[in-house]
Design a protein around this motif. Structure first.
Motif, PDB file in Angstrom:
ATOM      1  N   ASP A 184      63.361  57.422 121.720  1.00  0.00           N
ATOM      2  CA  ASP A 184      62.042  58.013 121.472  1.00  0.00           C
ATOM      3  C   ASP A 184      60.975  57.144 122.132  1.00  0.00           C
ATOM      4  O   ASP A 184      60.257  56.398 121.464  1.00  0.00           O
ATOM      5  CB  ASP A 184      61.786  58.137 119.971  1.00  0.00           C
ATOM      6  CG  ASP A 184      60.524  58.944 119.661  1.00  0.00           C
ATOM      7  OD1 ASP A 184      59.824  59.340 120.608  1.00  0.00           O
ATOM      8  OD2 ASP A 184      60.241  59.171 118.467  1.00  0.00           O
ATOM      9  N   PRO A 185      60.858  57.227 123.468  1.00  0.00           N
ATOM     10  CA  PRO A 185      59.925  56.346 124.172  1.00  0.00           C
ATOM     11  C   PRO A 185      58.474  56.554 123.770  1.00  0.00           C
ATOM     12  O   PRO A 185      57.672  55.614 123.795  1.00  0.00           O
ATOM     13  CB  PRO A 185      60.167  56.671 125.651  1.00  0.00           C
ATOM     14  CG  PRO A 185      60.790  58.026 125.654  1.00  0.00           C
ATOM     15  CD  PRO A 185      61.594  58.108 124.393  1.00  0.00           C
ATOM     16  N   LEU A 192      57.662  54.536 120.779  1.00  0.00           N
ATOM     17  CA  LEU A 192      57.730  53.117 121.100  1.00  0.00           C
ATOM     18  C   LEU A 192      56.500  52.642 121.855  1.00  0.00           C
ATOM     19  O   LEU A 192      55.950  51.577 121.560  1.00  0.00           O
ATOM     20  CB  LEU A 192      58.987  52.840 121.922  1.00  0.00           C
ATOM     21  CG  LEU A 192      59.305  51.376 122.204  1.00  0.00           C
ATOM     22  CD1 LEU A 192      59.645  50.635 120.921  1.00  0.00           C
ATOM     23  CD2 LEU A 192      60.464  51.273 123.187  1.00  0.00           C
ATOM     24  N   HIS A 193      56.038  53.437 122.827  1.00  0.00           N
ATOM     25  CA  HIS A 193      55.017  52.951 123.758  1.00  0.00           C
ATOM     26  C   HIS A 193      53.594  53.432 123.467  1.00  0.00           C
ATOM     27  O   HIS A 193      52.632  52.745 123.826  1.00  0.00           O
ATOM     28  CB  HIS A 193      55.383  53.366 125.185  1.00  0.00           C
ATOM     29  CG  HIS A 193      56.698  52.833 125.644  1.00  0.00           C
ATOM     30  ND1 HIS A 193      56.983  51.487 125.704  1.00  0.00           N
ATOM     31  CD2 HIS A 193      57.828  53.469 126.073  1.00  0.00           C
ATOM     32  CE1 HIS A 193      58.211  51.315 126.147  1.00  0.00           C
ATOM     33  NE2 HIS A 193      58.747  52.489 126.364  1.00  0.00           N
ATOM     34  N   GLU A 194      53.443  54.574 122.831  1.00  0.00           N
ATOM     35  CA  GLU A 194      52.104  55.143 122.660  1.00  0.00           C
ATOM     36  C   GLU A 194      51.129  54.223 121.921  1.00  0.00           C
ATOM     37  O   GLU A 194      49.957  54.115 122.326  1.00  0.00           O
ATOM     38  CB  GLU A 194      52.193  56.498 121.949  1.00  0.00           C
ATOM     39  CG  GLU A 194      50.876  57.242 121.912  1.00  0.00           C
ATOM     40  CD  GLU A 194      51.033  58.639 121.355  1.00  0.00           C
ATOM     41  OE1 GLU A 194      50.277  59.534 121.786  1.00  0.00           O
ATOM     42  OE2 GLU A 194      51.923  58.852 120.491  1.00  0.00           O
ATOM     43  N   ALA A 243      69.753  51.465 118.022  1.00  0.00           N
ATOM     44  CA  ALA A 243      70.295  52.137 119.205  1.00  0.00           C
ATOM     45  C   ALA A 243      71.646  51.577 119.605  1.00  0.00           C
ATOM     46  O   ALA A 243      72.521  52.326 120.049  1.00  0.00           O
ATOM     47  CB  ALA A 243      69.307  52.040 120.363  1.00  0.00           C
ATOM     48  N   VAL A 244      71.803  50.259 119.466  1.00  0.00           N
ATOM     49  CA  VAL A 244      73.073  49.630 119.891  1.00  0.00           C
ATOM     50  C   VAL A 244      73.966  49.303 118.699  1.00  0.00           C
ATOM     51  O   VAL A 244      75.013  48.688 118.853  1.00  0.00           O
ATOM     52  CB  VAL A 244      72.816  48.353 120.727  1.00  0.00           C
ATOM     53  CG1 VAL A 244      72.042  48.692 121.976  1.00  0.00           C
ATOM     54  CG2 VAL A 244      72.080  47.296 119.913  1.00  0.00           C
ATOM     55  N   ASP A 245      73.515  49.723 117.484  1.00  0.00           N
ATOM     56  CA  ASP A 245      74.288  49.525 116.258  1.00  0.00           C
ATOM     57  C   ASP A 245      74.642  48.067 116.059  1.00  0.00           C
ATOM     58  O   ASP A 245      75.798  47.700 115.886  1.00  0.00           O
ATOM     59  CB  ASP A 245      75.565  50.382 116.290  1.00  0.00           C
ATOM     60  CG  ASP A 245      76.224  50.464 114.912  1.00  0.00           C
ATOM     61  OD1 ASP A 245      75.525  50.271 113.910  1.00  0.00           O
ATOM     62  OD2 ASP A 245      77.446  50.701 114.855  1.00  0.00           O
ATOM     63  N   GLU A 246      73.588  47.235 116.081  1.00  0.00           N
ATOM     64  CA  GLU A 246      73.766  45.789 115.916  1.00  0.00           C
ATOM     65  C   GLU A 246      72.709  45.301 114.938  1.00  0.00           C
ATOM     66  O   GLU A 246      71.578  45.799 114.938  1.00  0.00           O
ATOM     67  CB  GLU A 246      73.567  45.087 117.275  1.00  0.00           C
ATOM     68  CG  GLU A 246      73.822  43.597 117.247  1.00  0.00           C
ATOM     69  CD  GLU A 246      73.608  42.975 118.616  1.00  0.00           C
ATOM     70  OE1 GLU A 246      73.353  41.765 118.676  1.00  0.00           O
ATOM     71  OE2 GLU A 246      73.662  43.698 119.626  1.00  0.00           O
TER      72      GLU A 246
END
Length: 231
Positions: free
Chosen positions: A173-174, A177-179, A222-225
Motif C-alpha cells: 500500500d504505497p 506509506l508515502h502520502e 510484508a516479509v513476515d518477520e
C-alpha cells in the motif's frame, strides 16, 4: 529487456563497469528489478551491449553496496532486506541527515533542489502516482544531504537511500506509506526557507523517527518477520 536497452545510450563510447552499475542501481531503485529477482548476465549484457566481464564487475560493485547478493551456483539476485536492515538504514539516516541540518550555518540556504523535489511529489500525488511520490521523497532527502556540500556524504546516502527503496517495493500500500510525508516535506522546507534551522532539525528528527516506526511495522508484516525493537 527492451526498456533496459534504451539505457545503452547512457554508456556512451567509454563504457565502464561504474556506468553500468549506475544504470542498474537506478533500475533497482525504480523497481524494474524487484527484490529477490535473479539478474541474467545474458539478457542484461545483451540489452546494454557490454561484455560479461564488465557486467560482472558492475554486479560486484552493487554487491558491495548491498543491493545485490551472490548465491553460489545460483547467480546474482536483488537483495531482500531484513527488518534489521531497514532499522539500521534509518539509524544511519538519522545520524547523517540531522547532522547536515545541524551544521547548515547561517541562512539563506540553497534550497532550489528541495523546492523542486517537493513540487515533484505533489505533482505525482495529484496523478495518483505513488511510486512517483516515493521517488520524489528520495530526491528530497538526497537534496537535503547535498546541502552539506560533501561528495562523500552524497555517495554514502545515495547507497543508503537505494537500499531503502528495496523495502518500499515490498510494501503493498504505497499510498498509505508515502502520502503523509508530502506535507511533512513541505513543513521541513518551509522551516528552512524561513531560516529556522533549529526548527527544521527538530522536525526532521520526529519525521525520521515516525517514518522508521511506520516502515519497520509494515515491512515486518510484508516479509513476515518480527519488527525490530525501538531504539
Amino acid at each position: 529487456m527492451d526498456e533496459l536497452a534504451d539505457d545503452r545510450a547512457l554508456l556512451g563510447r567509454t563504457s565502464t563497469a561504474e556506468r553500468v552499475a549506475d544504470i542498474l542501481r537506478t533500475r533497482i531503485a525504480e523497481g524494474f528489478f524487484p527484490p529477490g529477482v535473479r539478474l541474467s548476465e545474458e539478457s542484461i549484457g545483451g540489452a546494454l551491449g557490454v561484455s560479461r566481464n564488465t557486467l560482472r564487475e558492475a554486479f560486484r560493485l552493487l554487491t558491495h553496496e548491498r543491493l545485490l547478493v551472490h548465491q553460489l551456483n545460483r547467480g546474482v539476485f536483488v537483495r531482500v532486506l531484513t527488518v534489521d536492515d531497514v532499522d539500521d538504514i534509518y539509524r544511519t539516516r538519522r545520524l547523517v541527515e540531522c547532522a547536515v541540518v545541524h551544521g547548515l550555518g547561517e541562512p539563506p540556504f540553497a534550497l532550489d533542489g528541495l523546492v523542486d523535489a517537493v513540487e515533484e511529489g505533489w505533482r505525482a500525488a495529484r496523478a495518483a502516482d505513488w511510486t512517483g511520490v516515493s521517488t520524489a521523497n528520495i530526491h528530497f532527502h538526497r537534496e537535503l544531504v547535498a546541502l552539506a556540500g560533501s561528495a562523500r556524504t552524497d555517495e554514502l546516502m545515495r547507497g543508503v537511500l537505494a537500499e531503502l527503496r528495496l523495502a518500499f517495493h515490498v510494501v503493498d500500500d504505497p499510498r498509505a506509506l508515502h502520502e503523509p510525508y508530502l506535507m511533512r516535506n513541505r513543513e521541513l522546507l518551509d522551516a528552512l526557507l524561513a531560516g529556522e534551522r533549529a526548527t527544521a532539525e527538530r522536525l526532521l528528527m520526529g519525521y525520521l523517527d515516525d517514518s522508521r516506526a511506520r516502515i519497520v511495522e509494515v515491512y515486518a508484516k510484508a516479509v513476515d518477520e518480527p519488527a525490530a525493537p525501538e531504539t
